[in-house]
Write an enzyme that holds these catalytic residues in place. Structure first.
Site, PDB file in Angstrom:
ATOM      1  N   GLY A 153       0.897  -1.252  -0.164  1.00 32.15           N
ATOM      2  CA  GLY A 153       0.010  -0.050  -0.115  1.00 32.15           C
ATOM      3  C   GLY A 153       0.804   1.115  -0.113  1.00 32.15           C
ATOM      4  O   GLY A 153       1.589   1.571   1.041  1.00 32.15           O
ATOM      5  N   ASP A 206       2.242  -2.079  -4.561  1.00 29.95           N
ATOM      6  CA  ASP A 206       0.825  -1.217  -4.911  1.00 29.95           C
ATOM      7  C   ASP A 206       0.255  -1.632  -6.059  1.00 29.95           C
ATOM      8  O   ASP A 206       0.962  -1.713  -7.124  1.00 29.95           O
ATOM      9  CB  ASP A 206       0.797   0.272  -4.565  1.00 29.95           C
ATOM     10  CG  ASP A 206      -0.440   0.947  -4.383  1.00 29.95           C
ATOM     11  OD1 ASP A 206      -0.442   1.605  -3.541  1.00 29.95           O
ATOM     12  OD2 ASP A 206      -1.196   1.016  -5.369  1.00 29.95           O
ATOM     13  N   THR A 261      -1.539   0.108  -8.132  1.00 32.61           N
ATOM     14  CA  THR A 261      -1.540   0.966  -8.836  1.00 32.61           C
ATOM     15  C   THR A 261      -0.431   1.511  -9.574  1.00 32.61           C
ATOM     16  O   THR A 261       0.438   2.032  -8.684  1.00 32.61           O
ATOM     17  CB  THR A 261      -2.470   2.494  -8.507  1.00 32.61           C
ATOM     18  OG1 THR A 261      -2.987   1.894  -7.460  1.00 32.61           O
ATOM     19  CG2 THR A 261      -2.831   3.332  -9.241  1.00 32.61           C
ATOM     20  N   SER A 293       0.232   7.176  14.201  1.00 35.18           N
ATOM     21  CA  SER A 293      -0.090   8.623  14.301  1.00 35.18           C
ATOM     22  C   SER A 293       0.830   9.613  13.695  1.00 35.18           C
ATOM     23  O   SER A 293       1.908   9.254  13.881  1.00 35.18           O
ATOM     24  CB  SER A 293      -0.548   8.964  15.604  1.00 35.18           C
ATOM     25  OG  SER A 293      -0.904  10.537  15.728  1.00 35.18           O
ATOM     26  N   GLY A 306       0.007  11.465  10.697  1.00 32.56           N
ATOM     27  CA  GLY A 306      -0.620  11.936   9.498  1.00 32.56           C
ATOM     28  C   GLY A 306       0.579  12.286   8.342  1.00 32.56           C
ATOM     29  O   GLY A 306       1.677  11.770   8.467  1.00 32.56           O
ATOM     30  N   LYS A 331      -4.589   3.314  19.584  1.00 35.02           N
ATOM     31  CA  LYS A 331      -4.712   4.207  18.622  1.00 35.02           C
ATOM     32  C   LYS A 331      -6.269   4.769  18.524  1.00 35.02           C
ATOM     33  O   LYS A 331      -6.412   5.823  18.059  1.00 35.02           O
ATOM     34  CB  LYS A 331      -4.347   3.742  17.176  1.00 35.02           C
ATOM     35  CG  LYS A 331      -4.604   4.601  15.981  1.00 35.02           C
ATOM     36  CD  LYS A 331      -3.667   5.810  16.065  1.00 35.02           C
ATOM     37  CE  LYS A 331      -3.683   6.686  14.804  1.00 35.02           C
ATOM     38  NZ  LYS A 331      -4.448   6.619  13.828  1.00 35.02           N
ATOM     39  N   HIS A 355      -6.751   7.152  21.225  1.00 36.06           N
ATOM     40  CA  HIS A 355      -5.717   8.261  20.717  1.00 36.06           C
ATOM     41  C   HIS A 355      -6.789   9.187  19.772  1.00 36.06           C
ATOM     42  O   HIS A 355      -6.926  10.417  19.746  1.00 36.06           O
ATOM     43  CB  HIS A 355      -4.838   7.912  19.867  1.00 36.06           C
ATOM     44  CG  HIS A 355      -3.774   8.939  19.020  1.00 36.06           C
ATOM     45  ND1 HIS A 355      -4.413   9.349  17.751  1.00 36.06           N
ATOM     46  CD2 HIS A 355      -2.654   9.591  19.297  1.00 36.06           C
ATOM     47  CE1 HIS A 355      -3.539  10.349  17.376  1.00 36.06           C
ATOM     48  NE2 HIS A 355      -2.657  10.530  18.221  1.00 36.06           N
ATOM     49  N   ASN A 356      -7.432   8.625  18.608  1.00 33.23           N
ATOM     50  CA  ASN A 356      -8.265   9.437  17.851  1.00 33.23           C
ATOM     51  C   ASN A 356      -9.544   9.897  18.388  1.00 33.23           C
ATOM     52  O   ASN A 356     -10.028  10.894  18.161  1.00 33.23           O
ATOM     53  CB  ASN A 356      -8.707   8.561  16.606  1.00 33.23           C
ATOM     54  CG  ASN A 356      -7.509   8.233  15.499  1.00 33.23           C
ATOM     55  OD1 ASN A 356      -6.274   8.357  15.834  1.00 33.23           O
ATOM     56  ND2 ASN A 356      -7.876   7.873  14.302  1.00 33.23           N
ATOM     57  N   GLU A 411      -8.351  12.878  19.913  1.00 41.62           N
ATOM     58  CA  GLU A 411      -8.057  13.855  18.892  1.00 41.62           C
ATOM     59  C   GLU A 411      -9.263  14.366  18.580  1.00 41.62           C
ATOM     60  O   GLU A 411      -9.551  15.814  18.046  1.00 41.62           O
ATOM     61  CB  GLU A 411      -7.610  13.127  17.724  1.00 41.62           C
ATOM     62  CG  GLU A 411      -7.375  13.762  16.396  1.00 41.62           C
ATOM     63  CD  GLU A 411      -7.136  12.818  15.217  1.00 41.62           C
ATOM     64  OE1 GLU A 411      -5.837  12.175  15.447  1.00 41.62           O
ATOM     65  OE2 GLU A 411      -7.694  12.766  14.204  1.00 41.62           O
ATOM     66  N   TYR A 412     -10.549  13.925  18.431  1.00 41.93           N
ATOM     67  CA  TYR A 412     -11.750  14.289  18.028  1.00 41.93           C
ATOM     68  C   TYR A 412     -12.198  15.499  19.270  1.00 41.93           C
ATOM     69  O   TYR A 412     -12.927  16.466  18.802  1.00 41.93           O
ATOM     70  CB  TYR A 412     -12.918  13.270  18.058  1.00 41.93           C
ATOM     71  CG  TYR A 412     -13.170  12.494  16.697  1.00 41.93           C
ATOM     72  CD1 TYR A 412     -12.104  11.900  16.164  1.00 41.93           C
ATOM     73  CD2 TYR A 412     -14.526  12.099  16.352  1.00 41.93           C
ATOM     74  CE1 TYR A 412     -12.190  11.107  15.095  1.00 41.93           C
ATOM     75  CE2 TYR A 412     -14.422  11.363  15.210  1.00 41.93           C
ATOM     76  CZ  TYR A 412     -13.317  10.819  14.483  1.00 41.93           C
ATOM     77  OH  TYR A 412     -13.842  10.217  13.427  1.00 41.93           O
TER      78      TYR A 412
END
Lengths: 301, 301, 301, 301
Positions: free
Chosen positions: A7, A30, A32, A121, A123, A173, A176-177, A180-181
């Protein structure tokens, strides 16, 4: 060490680059062609099939999936399983539900294949700044991949850890998110209050920049928010429409299942649902009820 | 420059120290002898009356109040007003309600005395790291005190700004604290979820430390949280009892008055109220209602 | 008509009585002898095994389960299935999750056995006042059982309906309970506010009674609340501890899955979780964070 | 008995009619000729000035205001005060803030004029069904007006009471409306969930009607909701825009001031604010933040 990256999207490609720059031998896959091509000038070798990927790696192999949660992970595992051998380790670095990861761990263990769930985490900034890595799974394969974690993390000795058995990485995780929200919503509400009083505090972007230095609410999210506001303080052209991925929902569901009230994380999720509503039935019914008992006027469409 | 500091408590004393170290001539006043004595070894001169303080400063004078919000501020202003002269500037660096600050600004303007409302963030860490300062009031006195702000802030060119007319500084600080409530609650809920699954993620303190590096939720509050958890991961001996000062309430009230929904900041405040409830009447009534319609059993005290 | 009632607890026994008084021939089964004995003076015949129950009914049979949701329902179905014949109809009148009901409907359809999910509301008052019945499932068996529904409902022509295909009855009941949670919490909060101002409004029970007549908030729940408050206005001896059954949780989860924000129903559920927390970790962490950044004192246990 | 009604709008006119039908001698005043004309065929005498109204009543007089809260009440009192005499009683039957009522009570007491704050619930249905009346103020004038309350209420012996000293009536009405907000929102959310699954439960209006009979959530609000849904199940032509009057806000503010968490009433208010937001800044900022840290796409306007 040698690692296969499955990926090569936004996250996977950057992680392959960071590993390559850190001296690891990365082979990328990948389906693609453009995704593969984008990596070639980075001296990351790419292949066009899982079979080729497995063939390019020395046993015991290390493979890292960065594919969307859900069916793509199961499909990838199904395709990989006959190609892998006992002793190989497979990592899911995506945002899978932790119980899916536990299920996959159990299933692959029967074939002697190790499975790590690594909450990741950071990004799009991870390439430059490093990723925060929460590793779940068995101790031996987690230790074997330590050099990889050490390179992906901001520094060899911090920003990554083996946090627990199978599922622990994705559980951490998920939470964690959820946090984050809640943080994002807190900032968003605060700046929305300020925006309504731009007569009093005209420069919201300047205030966000100010708060980055010395205030109690300083954070990396605030750093990014200040930058976004500096570029577009009126947030022109941006629709008031906020997607949510699975992890916020899972956190809310898990908290309820654990009997832990998490009102702020929950409200932050509900506000995202609300942002995507148009002509909300609930609000129309409230208006109809007010008319019914109080004779109050209804605003017509 | 020369400045009189009124109130030498936790915040005022540290600010006096930081200003003195930055080369300013600070005269401190506090009615309590030990508060004065604590500053003397720092070469901060202290006096034992407001009259002496005003007498020790060269006109046009600059005075900075760090006293509790509410009546203490009004009392201090009432005592100072006959001592001050046109051209003097008085700063309120505490957590006053912004409309009180506007009222005081108007009243002092009649006597030619400038009044600045300076939202001050940074807590006990401000001495070492600098304070975030949101300055509200007229432009001329705000410019005149720039050297003071530059020293108190983390750096001369960042962490402080003149954010708007009278009231803007305390309005910005109020919203800052509202955001702070939301962020704190988000972290608290997340760690509470983790704590319930310590079978899966046993080392919460380690996870907090991990998140400080590279994660999306890294922040200064997380730095402090990680430290607190490292010292006392079970939070032993700490009562589940959370005070709130006025600024959270004011943010909630202001948001409603401005027609801006702020559900997360609001819930964060309500959770603090909830933490201080014991034997909640609402919950007892719910239990009674369940028994009344469904014959469900009631837990007895 | 003839009907077998499985489960003679609080709900099942009362429903058997109401059916018997309405002229139906009810045979009751419960594994517990006292539960059976309690019905015998009501001319409701009882048997001590599912086999005896099925044997006592004329084909095509009608059987109604009032057993706890979850495994007990699956266990009962597993035991019944070999005893039943094509054309028989089995009703689940309990609080099952609607997707479980859909699954069971599909499984039994293979054996030619009809399955209805009947959401049943009314609690302990249903014997006297009738039950509200939300019938889900196929049209033919729903029509066949119309005489039963007409007797259980408050009147033959109201309080019951075939609301949709399999699952619809329990889906409607789930949402009903979600609304119930929200209404109960609204009342509880209101009376808690009043209780804090008993200096101003001393007779809360009297006010509840007053509101029953002519006010916008009058309701059946208020009728019961007024009665509970009249008997025990101080709610003495009742623990502030509120259980929740599955339906509130399912409503919250379903709403999120459907992208419908339901903040009030959600908060009502979270408040029940909160009522059962003691020494909440989240609140202790908030207290620790306040101390860490602001030097604020901590209340010790 | 004889009573002057000030304000012949929706509420005041209906109350005058109900009193007249109950045998009381009502004189009505409204500055608007059509409002006066509408009452004349009801044998309610009307006058065109406060002076004429006071002149038409025998001392000690009883006057009842049904005018909008806020300035109109103060203006009416200011105009009446020089016309009234010691022993007269003035009633505020509107939705005033209870502290305003306490202030007015104190001011009029100096002139020997009694002042009652009467929280009035029942809306447009009060004419036919009677009003729920919460009477605050001194005992003597409250007793003197008992015949009026007994006629306005659904029955002479229920639906009204002297609930406490000055302010108590409007305090109770304020909390009543807070509960009303929570109940309405609970229903609205439930029906919105159902509407999203109209494939499963196609007839929402029918379900609302069903629930009116025997269910736990039956209420007067549900009666009206069922009727509104029967007439317009798709709520066509109704904007998703919900006003709020002061009482919801006051309840939320009061609860916070009393340290009583009222999350459901609060959320119900916030949802009304939310319904009136368009292109919410907070949501746009969330979208911008997601793009900033995660490279997530933004929906453009």
């Amino acid at each position: 060490m040698q690692l296969g990256m499955i990926g090569l999207g936004r996250m996977g490609a950057n992680m392959a680059r960071r590993l390559r720059r850190g001296g690891h031998a990365v082979v990328g896959f990948d389906p693609t062609p453009p995704a593969r091509a984008a990596l070639e000038d980075e001296t990351v070798a790419t292949v066009d099939s899982l079979q080729a990927l497995v063939g390019a790696l020395q046993p015991p192999r290390a493979l890292w999936m960065m594919v969307p949660a859900g069916a793509p992970v199961d499909d990838t595992i199904a395709a990989l399983r006959p190609l892998l051998a006992p002793g190989d380790v497979l990592v899911d670095g995506g945002n899978s539900w932790y119980r899916d990861s536990q299920r996959r761990h159990t299933a692959l263990a029967e074939a002697g294949i190790a499975y790590l769930d690594v909450g990741t985490s950071g990004g799009v900034w991870g390439l430059a700044e490093g990723y925060s890595l929460m590793v779940g799974g068995d101790a031996e394969p987690a230790a074997r991949l330590a050099p990889v974690f050490a390179t992906l993390a901001p520094a060899a000795d911090r920003g990554w850890a083996h946090v627990g058995p199978s599922g622990a990485g994705h559980f951490a995780k998920m939470v964690h998110n959820g946090i984050e929200y809640g943080m994002m919503q807190a900032y968003a509400e605060g700046f929305a209050i300020l925006e309504r009083r731009s007569d009093l505090v005209p420069d919201i972007a300047g205030l966000a920049e100010l708060w980055r230095h010395g205030s109690v609410v300083r954070s990396w999210l605030l750093d990014l928010t200040a930058e976004a506001l500096r570029d577009n303080p009126g947030l022109e052209g941006i629709a008031a429409w906020v997607p949510d991925s699975g992890e916020g929902r899972w956190t809310v569901a898990e908290a309820i299942e654990l009997d832990v009230p998490a009102p702020v994380i929950t409200q932050a999720l509900l506000e995202r649902l609300r942002s995507r509503q148009d002509n909300a039935y609930a609000d129309r019914l409230l208006a109809a009820m007010r008319a019914a008992f109080g004779g109050h006027g209804i605003k017509r469409t």
